[in-house]
Design a protein around this motif. Structure first.
Motif, PDB file in Angstrom:
ATOM      1  N   ASP A 181       6.632   5.111 -10.081  1.00 33.97           N
ATOM      2  CA  ASP A 181       5.307   5.068 -10.949  1.00 33.97           C
ATOM      3  C   ASP A 181       5.272   3.701 -11.387  1.00 33.97           C
ATOM      4  OD1 ASP A 181       5.204   8.032 -10.752  1.00 33.97           O
ATOM      5  OD2 ASP A 181       5.963   8.147 -12.838  1.00 33.97           O
ATOM      6  N   ILE A 182       6.560   3.186 -11.829  1.00 34.37           N
ATOM      7  CA  ILE A 182       6.460   1.527 -12.131  1.00 34.37           C
ATOM      8  C   ILE A 182       5.909   0.892 -10.951  1.00 34.37           C
ATOM      9  CG2 ILE A 182       7.815  -0.302 -13.164  1.00 34.37           C
ATOM     10  CD1 ILE A 182       9.337   1.829 -14.824  1.00 34.37           C
ATOM     11  N   LEU A 183       6.625   0.898  -9.948  1.00 32.42           N
ATOM     12  CA  LEU A 183       6.160   0.014  -8.997  1.00 32.42           C
ATOM     13  C   LEU A 183       4.934   0.346  -8.313  1.00 32.42           C
ATOM     14  CD1 LEU A 183       9.668   0.281  -6.697  1.00 32.42           C
ATOM     15  CD2 LEU A 183       9.013  -1.598  -8.448  1.00 32.42           C
ATOM     16  N   ALA A 184       4.327   1.388  -8.261  1.00 31.08           N
ATOM     17  CA  ALA A 184       2.920   1.978  -7.912  1.00 31.08           C
ATOM     18  C   ALA A 184       2.304   0.971  -8.748  1.00 31.08           C
ATOM     19  CB  ALA A 184       2.745   3.399  -8.054  1.00 31.08           C
ATOM     20  N   GLY A 185       2.430   1.185 -10.147  1.00 34.26           N
ATOM     21  CA  GLY A 185       1.268   0.525 -11.094  1.00 34.26           C
ATOM     22  C   GLY A 185       1.367  -1.036 -10.810  1.00 34.26           C
ATOM     23  N   VAL A 186       2.561  -1.688 -10.383  1.00 31.57           N
ATOM     24  CA  VAL A 186       2.527  -3.186 -10.050  1.00 31.57           C
ATOM     25  C   VAL A 186       1.544  -3.313  -8.591  1.00 31.57           C
ATOM     26  CG1 VAL A 186       3.756  -5.086  -9.370  1.00 31.57           C
ATOM     27  CG2 VAL A 186       4.634  -3.712 -11.145  1.00 31.57           C
ATOM     28  N   ALA A 187       2.127  -2.421  -7.577  1.00 30.90           N
ATOM     29  CA  ALA A 187       1.530  -2.606  -6.307  1.00 30.90           C
ATOM     30  C   ALA A 187      -0.081  -2.482  -6.287  1.00 30.90           C
ATOM     31  CB  ALA A 187       2.044  -1.701  -5.326  1.00 30.90           C
ATOM     32  N   ARG A 188      -0.424  -1.520  -7.205  1.00 29.57           N
ATOM     33  CA  ARG A 188      -2.093  -1.499  -6.910  1.00 29.57           C
ATOM     34  C   ARG A 188      -2.920  -2.626  -7.733  1.00 29.57           C
ATOM     35  NH1 ARG A 188      -1.509   2.951 -10.934  1.00 29.57           N
ATOM     36  NH2 ARG A 188      -0.975   4.142  -9.066  1.00 29.57           N
ATOM     37  N   ARG A 189      -2.277  -3.502  -8.365  1.00 27.21           N
ATOM     38  CA  ARG A 189      -2.837  -4.762  -8.930  1.00 27.21           C
ATOM     39  C   ARG A 189      -2.481  -5.968  -8.014  1.00 27.21           C
ATOM     40  NH1 ARG A 189      -2.276  -5.897 -14.657  1.00 27.21           N
ATOM     41  NH2 ARG A 189      -3.972  -7.023 -14.327  1.00 27.21           N
ATOM     42  N   ILE A 190      -1.948  -5.759  -6.738  1.00 30.93           N
ATOM     43  CA  ILE A 190      -1.688  -6.984  -5.949  1.00 30.93           C
ATOM     44  C   ILE A 190      -3.131  -7.080  -5.059  1.00 30.93           C
ATOM     45  CG2 ILE A 190      -0.257  -7.614  -3.985  1.00 30.93           C
ATOM     46  CD1 ILE A 190       1.962  -6.078  -4.814  1.00 30.93           C
ATOM     47  N   ALA A 191      -3.832  -8.117  -5.505  1.00 26.32           N
ATOM     48  CA  ALA A 191      -4.907  -8.664  -4.453  1.00 26.32           C
ATOM     49  C   ALA A 191      -5.757  -7.234  -4.114  1.00 26.32           C
ATOM     50  CB  ALA A 191      -4.450  -9.320  -3.379  1.00 26.32           C
ATOM     51  N   ALA A 209       0.855  -1.016   0.110  1.00 33.13           N
ATOM     52  CA  ALA A 209       0.094   0.116  -0.125  1.00 33.13           C
ATOM     53  C   ALA A 209       0.917   1.244  -0.040  1.00 33.13           C
ATOM     54  CB  ALA A 209      -0.810   0.269   1.220  1.00 33.13           C
ATOM     55  N   ALA A 210       2.000   1.116   0.724  1.00 35.26           N
ATOM     56  CA  ALA A 210       2.819   2.464   0.808  1.00 35.26           C
ATOM     57  C   ALA A 210       3.281   2.651  -0.441  1.00 35.26           C
ATOM     58  CB  ALA A 210       3.918   2.175   1.963  1.00 35.26           C
ATOM     59  N   ILE A 211       3.686   1.515  -1.313  1.00 37.76           N
ATOM     60  CA  ILE A 211       4.376   1.726  -2.710  1.00 37.76           C
ATOM     61  C   ILE A 211       3.284   2.095  -3.450  1.00 37.76           C
ATOM     62  CG2 ILE A 211       5.260   0.597  -4.461  1.00 37.76           C
ATOM     63  CD1 ILE A 211       6.806  -1.330  -2.147  1.00 37.76           C
ATOM     64  N   GLU A 212       2.084   1.673  -3.507  1.00 41.25           N
ATOM     65  CA  GLU A 212       0.850   2.040  -4.200  1.00 41.25           C
ATOM     66  C   GLU A 212       0.597   3.530  -4.358  1.00 41.25           C
ATOM     67  OE1 GLU A 212      -2.614   0.206  -3.266  1.00 41.25           O
ATOM     68  OE2 GLU A 212      -3.917   1.020  -4.842  1.00 41.25           O
ATOM     69  N   ASP A 213       0.895   4.041  -2.870  1.00 38.73           N
ATOM     70  CA  ASP A 213       0.553   5.494  -2.633  1.00 38.73           C
ATOM     71  C   ASP A 213       1.504   6.438  -2.862  1.00 38.73           C
ATOM     72  OD1 ASP A 213      -1.856   4.317  -1.696  1.00 38.73           O
ATOM     73  OD2 ASP A 213      -1.409   4.715   0.417  1.00 38.73           O
ATOM     74  N   GLY A 214       2.842   5.839  -3.595  1.00 38.32           N
ATOM     75  CA  GLY A 214       3.879   6.822  -3.608  1.00 38.32           C
ATOM     76  C   GLY A 214       4.855   6.904  -3.121  1.00 38.32           C
ATOM     77  N   ALA A 215       5.316   6.065  -2.104  1.00 36.68           N
ATOM     78  CA  ALA A 215       6.484   6.017  -1.029  1.00 36.68           C
ATOM     79  C   ALA A 215       7.707   5.975  -1.970  1.00 36.68           C
ATOM     80  CB  ALA A 215       6.407   4.760  -0.398  1.00 36.68           C
ATOM     81  N   VAL A 216       7.976   5.359  -3.291  1.00 32.28           N
ATOM     82  CA  VAL A 216       9.231   5.356  -3.976  1.00 32.28           C
ATOM     83  C   VAL A 216       8.867   6.711  -5.116  1.00 32.28           C
ATOM     84  CG1 VAL A 216      10.579   3.948  -5.394  1.00 32.28           C
ATOM     85  CG2 VAL A 216       9.258   2.943  -3.560  1.00 32.28           C
ATOM     86  N   PRO A 217       9.962   7.596  -5.087  1.00 31.17           N
ATOM     87  CA  PRO A 217      10.035   8.470  -6.189  1.00 31.17           C
ATOM     88  C   PRO A 217      10.382   8.266  -7.610  1.00 31.17           C
ATOM     89  CG  PRO A 217      12.070   8.700  -4.773  1.00 31.17           C
ATOM     90  CD  PRO A 217      11.031   7.272  -4.243  1.00 31.17           C
ATOM     91  N   GLY A 218       9.808   9.062  -8.242  1.00 29.70           N
ATOM     92  CA  GLY A 218      10.524   9.314  -9.623  1.00 29.70           C
ATOM     93  C   GLY A 218       9.674   8.284 -10.517  1.00 29.70           C
ATOM     94  N   ARG A 219      10.331   7.935 -11.836  1.00 29.38           N
ATOM     95  CA  ARG A 219       9.860   6.899 -12.779  1.00 29.38           C
ATOM     96  C   ARG A 219       9.762   5.567 -11.958  1.00 29.38           C
ATOM     97  NH1 ARG A 219       6.485   4.972 -15.902  1.00 29.38           N
ATOM     98  NH2 ARG A 219       7.133   3.801 -17.619  1.00 29.38           N
ATOM     99  N   LEU A 220      10.777   5.007 -11.339  1.00 28.10           N
ATOM    100  CA  LEU A 220      10.916   3.895 -10.694  1.00 28.10           C
ATOM    101  C   LEU A 220       9.548   3.835  -9.665  1.00 28.10           C
ATOM    102  CD1 LEU A 220      12.246   1.204  -9.774  1.00 28.10           C
ATOM    103  CD2 LEU A 220      13.218   2.432  -8.249  1.00 28.10           C
TER     104      LEU A 220
END
Lengths: 263, 787
Positions: A89-99, A76-87
Motif C-alpha cells: 500500500d505504502i509503495l503503491a502510494g509513492v509510485a502513483r505520484r511519480i511523474a 506502474a507495476a508497484i502502483e498496480d499492487g505488485a507488492v502485497p500487504g501494508r508495505l
C-alpha cells in the motif's frame, strides 16, 4: 537533440551483464533518465547495456517476512499492487505520484535508485524502510542497507563492477503509519522537497528528507519529529543551512507535513 | 440571402440561424484527421533523398567570432559559404528606430546564445549533430548584456557597435502630471516585471526546402501562419523574384505568433536546397525552441497612478521597457511590443491624462517575438494590479474602482485620449456579470476566518483585425490591406474557397464553410478550404492579430455573395424566369415552385455550356473578392476575468479555486470554437501568471532547456473555467463578429495576481513580478516580515 553514436547490447544473463559492465558499458533499465541525457548529449557512453531482459530482473517474490522487488520492476507495476500487504500500500502510494503514467510504465525502481537523482521519489522513500539494496558483482551478491545506499548527487554505494539487482524490504505490519509529502507544482516536475516518515509498531520511527541537491537526510530515530512536528522540522531544516530561503521553507514544511500525516 | 454590409444589430438580426450557418456550434470538420493522428505536418514530410540540418549555435551571449574550424569530412556551411543570403532586416518607420541586420548565420559577432553559426548537413539529424559537435569555435568573449534596465548604462558594451546605445527605439507622450499630487485622494507607484517566456506550440518550427528545376522555383514547406509574408521575406533575402518562391504550410500545430516569423533557419535551408539540388530539412527541437528562438513577453513597468476618492482615475504615468533581444525579427520588428504600450495602456478605461515613455531595449538574448496577446498581456497586468493597489489605498472594492472608470456603453463607439476607437460593447456589464458569477461574500467570510484566500479581477479589451489605417504608420515589412478570398464551384458543385491566411488551430475549415453556408446555403460538408499555399491562394498577410474571422470571414462572404449572383443568373435562365423573380436559398435557385440546385448550375457552366444564356457573365463560377471593414481601426472584443485563489503561506504555492470569464466577441461564428480559443488562451495566460519563465544568468545564458525546467500548465494545473458570453455585434464587420483569438491569454496574470494580493493583503504582502511562483510569493511574505 539526437544522441551521439553508441553501441547497444542486450545481455540475456547476469554474467554477460557484469562482463559488459566491466568493459565500460552504461547500464540502462527503463531509460527514463538516461534516455533524455543521451538525447541532450549529456551522457556520451560508447556502449549501453539494456538490462531489461535479465532473468528475474523484474517481479516481486515474497519469502517469509522478506519482500524482494526485482530492480527492473516498473513504477506502474508497484502502483498496480505488485507488492502485497501494508508495505505494498505504502509503495503503491509513492509510485502513483511519480511523474506521469507513461513514465511509470517504463521507469523502474532499481534504475531510479541506482541513478540517485536527489529529487527522485524512491531515493526519498526507500531509506526510511527496513531493508537492503542487493548488489551483484563478480564475487556474488552483497547487501547494502537502504539508509546507506545513496551517498550523494548521482552517487551510490555500488562499486563500479556491481549492478543493482533487487531491493529487499521487510514486510510491514498492518498498523504501520506512513506520511509522505513532496512539493511539485505539476506532475513530472522534479520535486523541490520530499519527506517521508515511517512509524511501525515496535520499532523507532524513521524519516527521510530529500530533494536537497545532496544525499537524502536519513533520520534513524524520528520520535522527536513525530512528537513535535513543527518545532522539530524547523530545527532539522535550519540545521541544513540551505542558502535559498524558499527551499529552506519547503524542507521544513515537507518534514512537518509528512510527520503530521504519519501521526 | 442578402445581408446588410454594415454589421451591427441589423447584421445579427439578418442571420439565417441555420444549424450549419453563422452562429452554429458546428463540430469541426478538421477534427477527424487531428484526433486520429492523421494530421500532416512538416515533420511528416520527407521526400526521398532529403538531407537533414543541425545548426551549430553560439554557446555564449556576446563575443567576437574569430573562426570556425570544420571537421575534415562532412558538409558544414558558415556565413562565408552562403554569401547569397542577405541579412534579415525588419525595419520600422517609427521615428528614431534603429534597424538591425540579423544574419542568417553569424559572422563577425555573436549576439545571443543559440544564434546559428553553421549549418551541418547529413543524411540524418543525428549525424548532422555529430558534425556540429565536431566543429571548433574560436571566439573572444565580450561583456554580455543580460538585463534590459542595465542595457543602457553608461559604458555598456554595444551589441550593435554603430549604435550610440543599446536601444532600438524610444517613444513618449509628454504631459505634466505634477499637479495631480495636490488633488488626488490616492496615488500609487509600482515597479512590475513580467518574465521572459518561450512560446511552446506542440509542434515546433520546421522547414523543408526543395528546388524544382522544371518550374525554376524554390518550394519551402514550413510551419507558417503567414505564408505569403514568409514568401516575400525569403525572396528578398535570397535575391529571388517572388514567382520563384512558393511557400506551403501544411497542418500547423499551434502558432501563437511564433510561426509568423521569418527564421534564419528557413533562409539557410532554402539556400542549401538550391546549392545542393537536394531536399533539405530542419526540424526544430525543444531545446532550440526554448533557448534559441521562441522568446517573448519580457516587460518592465514603472507605473504611477492618481485617483479621486471614488476611485476615478485622474491620470497615469508609465515608464515601460521591453527586452527586445539582439535583433529586430521579421516582420513585426523589435518595437512592436514597447511602442504599442503607449497606445494600449489605458485599456478599457476612461483616462483623462496620461504620460508614457517606452524603450525597446537591445540585449544579448534571442529576439523578442509576438506571442498571443502581444503587449496586452503585460499591459493588462500592469494596469489591473495598479488599479487594485489604488483600491486598497482608498479602501474601496476592486469592482468599484473598475466600475468608476470603464468606458460606458452610451459612449460607444468611443475614442480614447490616444486615439484608440472602441467599436461597441457594455464593459461595465461584463464586470458586473463576472463578479456575480463568484460568491465573493464566501471568500470574505473565509478571509475573516484567517484563510489566505483572495478574489481577483481583470478587465481588458482586445483590438483585433486592425488594418491599413493602423499599420501603415508602423512602416514594418507588411501592411494589411484588402483581404481576398476566391470562391468557385467545381463541375459537380463542390464549393472551393481559397484564402491566403492559414489555420494553425483556429478551425477555419469549419468556420469559413459556415460563412459560405450562411450566404449560399451550401452544405458545409461540400465546402473545401484551400489555404496554406502561396501558389494556390490570393495574397494575405496571414493569421495574426485576431483577424482571420473578421477579414477572411468578410472576404469569403463577399466572394460567395458575388458567386451567388452569377449562379442566380444562370439558374434563372435554366428556369426560364426573370432574374428579378428568382431567389437563392438553401443551395438552390427558386422561382415559385420550380428550382434548380447550385450543383445543376455548376454542371451547366462546366459541362453543358450550350444551355447557358447568351448574356452569361463570362467570369463564370469563379470569383475573387476583397474585403476590409470600414473603418478598419479594428474590432474590440473585451472580457472580465474573475478568480478565487488560495495561497499556501508555508510553501508559497497558489491554487486556483475558481475561474470565470465573461467575454464579448461580438457575433460568434462558431461558439464552440470560440470557447476553445478562450480556454486555450486562458491556459497560456495561467502559464504567464504562475509558471512560465525563461531565467537567464548574468552572462545571459538561458537556464531552462527542457520542459522539466520550463513549466507549462497542464490539464492538472488549469481549473475548470466557466465562460459566459455576451454578444454585442461590431458595427463595422460583416456579421458583427469581432476578433477573439488572443483574448484568453491577456486577462489571467492580472486577475490571478490580484487574487493572490487580495489573499496576502491582511499580511501586508504584495506580489509584483511574474510569474507569481511559490518562491516569489514567499519572498513577498518575507518582505512583509511574515515568512
Amino acid at each position: 537533440m539526437k544522441p551521439a553514436p553508441f553501441a547497444y547490447a542486450r545481455p540475456d544473463d547476469w554474467p554477460a551483464a557484469l562482463a559488459l559492465l566491466a568493459e565500460g558499458a552504461r547500464p540502462v533499465a527503463g531509460g527514463q533518465s538516461l534516455g533524455p541525457m543521451l538525447n541532450l548529449r549529456l551522457a556520451l557512453p560508447e556502449r549501453v547495456a539494456d538490462l531489461r531482459h535479465l532473468p528475474g530482473y523484474a517481479g516481486v517474490t515474497v519469502q517469509g517476512e522478506t519482500v524482494r522487488i526485482g530492480a527492473g520492476t516498473t513504477h506502474a507495476a508497484i502502483e498496480d499492487g505488485a507488492v502485497p500487504g501494508r508495505l505494498g500500500d505504502i509503495l503503491a502510494g509513492v509510485a502513483r505520484r511519480i511523474a506521469y503514467r507513461p513514465v511509470r510504465n517504463r521507469g523502474t525502481i532499481g534504475g531510479s535508485l541506482a541513478h540517485a537523482d536527489p529529487a527522485a521519489d524512491w531515493v526519498a522513500v526507500l531509506p526510511a524502510l527496513p531493508g537492503h539494496a542487493v548488489a551483484l558483482g563478480p564475487a556474488g551478491e552483497r547487501r547494502i542497507p537502504l539508509a546507506a545506499f545513496v551517498l550523494g548527487v548521482f552517487e551510490t554505494a555500488l562499486r563500479g563492477d556491481e549492478l543493482l539487482c533487487a531491493i529487499e524490504l521487510t514486510a510491514l505490519p498492518a498498523g504501520t503509519r506512513f506520511g509522505h509529502w513532496k512539493f511539485c507544482r505539476k506532475p513530472g516536475e522534479f520535486s523541490k522537497a520530499t519527506a517521508c516518515v515511517l512509524a511501525r509498531p515496535g520499532a523507532p520511527p524513521t524519516a527521510v528528507l530529500a530533494a536537497l541537491d545532496a544525499a537524502p537526510l536519513v533520520i534513524a530515530d524520528a520520535a522527536a519529529l513525530l512528537a513535535e512536528p513543527a518545532a522539530e522540522a524547523a530545527r532539522i531544516a535550519a540545521a541544513l543551512a540551505l542558502d535559498d530561503p524558499w527551499r529552506a521553507a519547503l524542507a521544513r514544511t515537507a518534514l512537518r507535513r509528512a510527520a503530521e500525516a504519519a501521526r | 440571402m442578402t445581408a446588410p454590409e454594415g454589421g451591427g444589430d441589423a447584421a445579427r438580426d439578418a442571420l439565417s440561424r441555420s444549424p450549419r450557418g453563422v452562429g452554429a456550434p458546428l463540430r469541426r470538420k478538421e477534427d477527424a484527421r487531428f484526433l486520429h493522428g492523421r494530421g500532416r505536418y512538416v515533420g511528416d514530410i520527407r521526400p526521398a533523398g532529403t538531407l537533414e540540418v543541425a545548426f551549430l549555435r553560439s554557446p555564449v551571449a556576446h563575443a567576437r567570432l574569430l573562426g570556425v574550424q570544420k571537421p575534415a569530412n562532412g558538409l558544414v556551411f558558415t556565413a562565408a559559404d552562403l554569401t547569397e543570403i542577405a541579412p534579415i532586416r525588419a525595419n520600422s518607420a517609427l521615428p528614431g528606430f534603429r534597424p538591425s541586420d540579423q544574419p542568417a548565420l553569424a559572422s563577425g559577432k555573436l549576439r545571443h546564445v543559440g544564434e546559428p553559426i553553421a549549418a551541418c548537413v547529413a543524411a540524418s539529424r543525428a549525424e548532422a549533430e555529430d558534425l556540429a559537435a565536431a566543429c571548433v569555435l574560436d571566439y573572444q568573449a565580450l561583456p554580455a548584456i543580460a538585463d534590459m534596465l542595465a542595457a543602457r548604462a553608461p559604458g555598456s558594451a554595444l551589441i550593435h557597435e554603430h549604435w550610440p546605445d543599446n536601444a532600438f527605439l524610444e517613444t513618449r507622450r509628454d504631459e505634466d502630471l505634477a499637479d495631480l499630487d495636490a488633488i488626488a485622494a490616492a496615488k500609487v507607484r509600482r515597479r512590475l516585471r513580467t518574465a521572459r517566456q518561450s512560446m511552446a506550440p506542440l509542434e515546433g518550427r520546421g522547414v523543408l526546402a526543395e528546388w524544382d528545376p522544371r518550374l525554376e522555383q524554390l518550394i519551402v514547406t514550413t510551419a507558417a501562419q503567414m505564408p505569403h509574408v514568409t514568401k516575400t521575406g525569403l525572396a528578398e533575402c535570397l535575391g529571388l523574384d517572388e514567382g520563384q518562391v512558393r511557400v506551403v504550410a501544411p497542418d500547423v500545430g499551434g502558432g501563437f505568433g511564433y510561426k509568423g516569423i521569418l527564421l534564419p533557419e528557413e533562409l539557410v535551408c532554402a539556400a542549401l536546397a538550391m546549392r545542393l539540388g537536394r531536399p533539405v530539412r530542419w526540424l526544430e527541437d525543444r531545446l532550440e525552441q526554448l533557448t534559441a528562438n521562441a522568446n517573448c513577453r519580457e516587460h518592465f513597468y514603472d507605473v504611477t497612478a492618481w485617483a479621486d476618492a471614488k476611485g476615478k482615475l485622474l491620470g497615469v504615468a508609465v515608464d515601460a521597457t521591453v527586452d527586445a533581444g539582439a535583433y529586430s525579427a521579421y516582420p513585426f520588428s523589435a518595437c512592436l511590443e514597447a511602442a504599442q504600450i503607449g497606445s494600449i495602456f489605458p485599456g478599457p478605461y476612461v483616462l483623462p491624462r496620461f504620460r508614457f515613455h517606452t524603450v525597446s531595449a537591445c540585449t544579448n538574448k534571442p529576439p523578442i517575438l509576438p506571442y498571443r496577446g502581444v503587449a496586452r498581456t503585460g499591459v493588462c497586468y500592469a494596469m489591473e494590479t495598479t488599479l487594485d493597489a489604488l483600491a486598497r489605498q482608498l479602501g474601496i472594492s476592486a469592482q468599484a474602482i473598475r466600475a468608476a472608470n470603464l468606458v460606458p456603453p452610451t459612449a460607444m463607439p468611443y475614442r480614447n485620449l490616444v486615439g484608440k476607437v472602441f467599436d461597441s460593447g457594455d464593459y461595465p456589464e461584463a464586470l458586473r456579470r463576472a463578479v456575480a458569477a463568484v460568491d465573493v461574500a464566501a471568500v470574505r467570510a473565509r478571509q475573516a476566518a484567517g484563510e489566505t484566500v483572495g478574489f481577483g479581477l481583470s478587465v481588458f479589451c482586445e483590438q483585433g483585425a486592425h488594418g491599413t489605417s493602423v499599420y501603415h504608420g508602423w512602416g514594418i515589412p507588411f501592411v494589411p490591406g484588402f483581404e481576398q478570398a476566391q470562391a468557385r464551384f467545381t463541375p459537380d458543385g463542390v464549393l472551393e474557397l481559397r484564402v491566403g491566411l492559414h489555420s494553425h488551430g483556429q478551425g477555419l475549415e469549419t468556420t469559413l464553410a459556415q460563412v459560405a453556408h450562411e450566404i449560399l446555403g451550401v452544405d458545409p460538408a461540400r465546402v473545401r478550404l484551400v489555404h496554406g499555399d502561396t501558389a494556390l491562394t490570393p495574397y494575405s498577410t496571414g493569421t495574426w492579430g485576431s483577424r482571420a474571422m473578421v477579414m477572411a470571414g468578410g472576404a469569403v462572404a463577399e466572394a460567395c455573395r458575388l458567386l451567388g449572383e452569377r449562379a442566380l443568373a444562370i439558374g434563372a435562365a435554366l428556369l426560364q424566369a426573370p432574374v428579378e423573380g428568382c431567389s437563392l436559398r438553401a443551395g438552390a435557385i427558386h422561382h415559385g415552385e420550380a428550382q434548380v440546385t447550385l450543383d445543376q448550375v455548376a454542371r451547366t457552366w462546366f459541362r453543358s455550356p450550350q444551355n447557358l444564356p447568351a448574356n452569361v457573365d463570362r467570369g463564370g463560377l469563379d470569383v475573387t473578392a476583397g474585403y476590409r471593414p470600414d473603418p478598419d481601426t479594428g474590432t474590440h472584443s473585451y472580457a472580465a476575468h474573475a478568480v478565487v485563489a488560495r495561497v499556501d503561506t508555508e510553501t508559497g504555492n497558489v491554487t486556483l479555486e475558481q475561474y470565470v470569464i465573461v467575454e464579448d466577441g461580438g457575433v460568434l461564428v462558431n461558439p464552440m470554437i470560440v470557447d476553445g480559443q478562450v480556454l486555450g488562451g486562458a491556459a497560456q495566460g495561467i502559464g504567464t501568471a504562475l509558471y512560465e519563465e525563461m531565467p537567464f544568468d548574468t552572462e545571459a545564458q538561458p537556464l531552462a532547456g527542457t520542459l522539466a525546467d520550463y513549466l507549462l500548465p497542464g490539464a492538472t494545473e488549469v481549473p475548470d473555467i466557466r465562460i459566459e458570453h455576451m454578444e454585442t455585434p461590431s458595427p463595422w464587420t460583416r456579421f458583427g463578429q469581432k476578433g477573439i483569438g488572443e483574448s484568453g491569454a491577456i486577462g489571467p496574470p492580472g486577475a490571478i495576481v490580484n487574487a493572490i494580493n487580495d489573499a496576502l493583503a491582511p499580511l501586508g504582502a504584495e506580489v509584483l513580478d511574474l510569474p507569481a511562483t511559490p518562491a516569489r510569493v514567499l519572498a513577498a511574505l518575507a518582505r512583509a516580515g511574515r515568512a
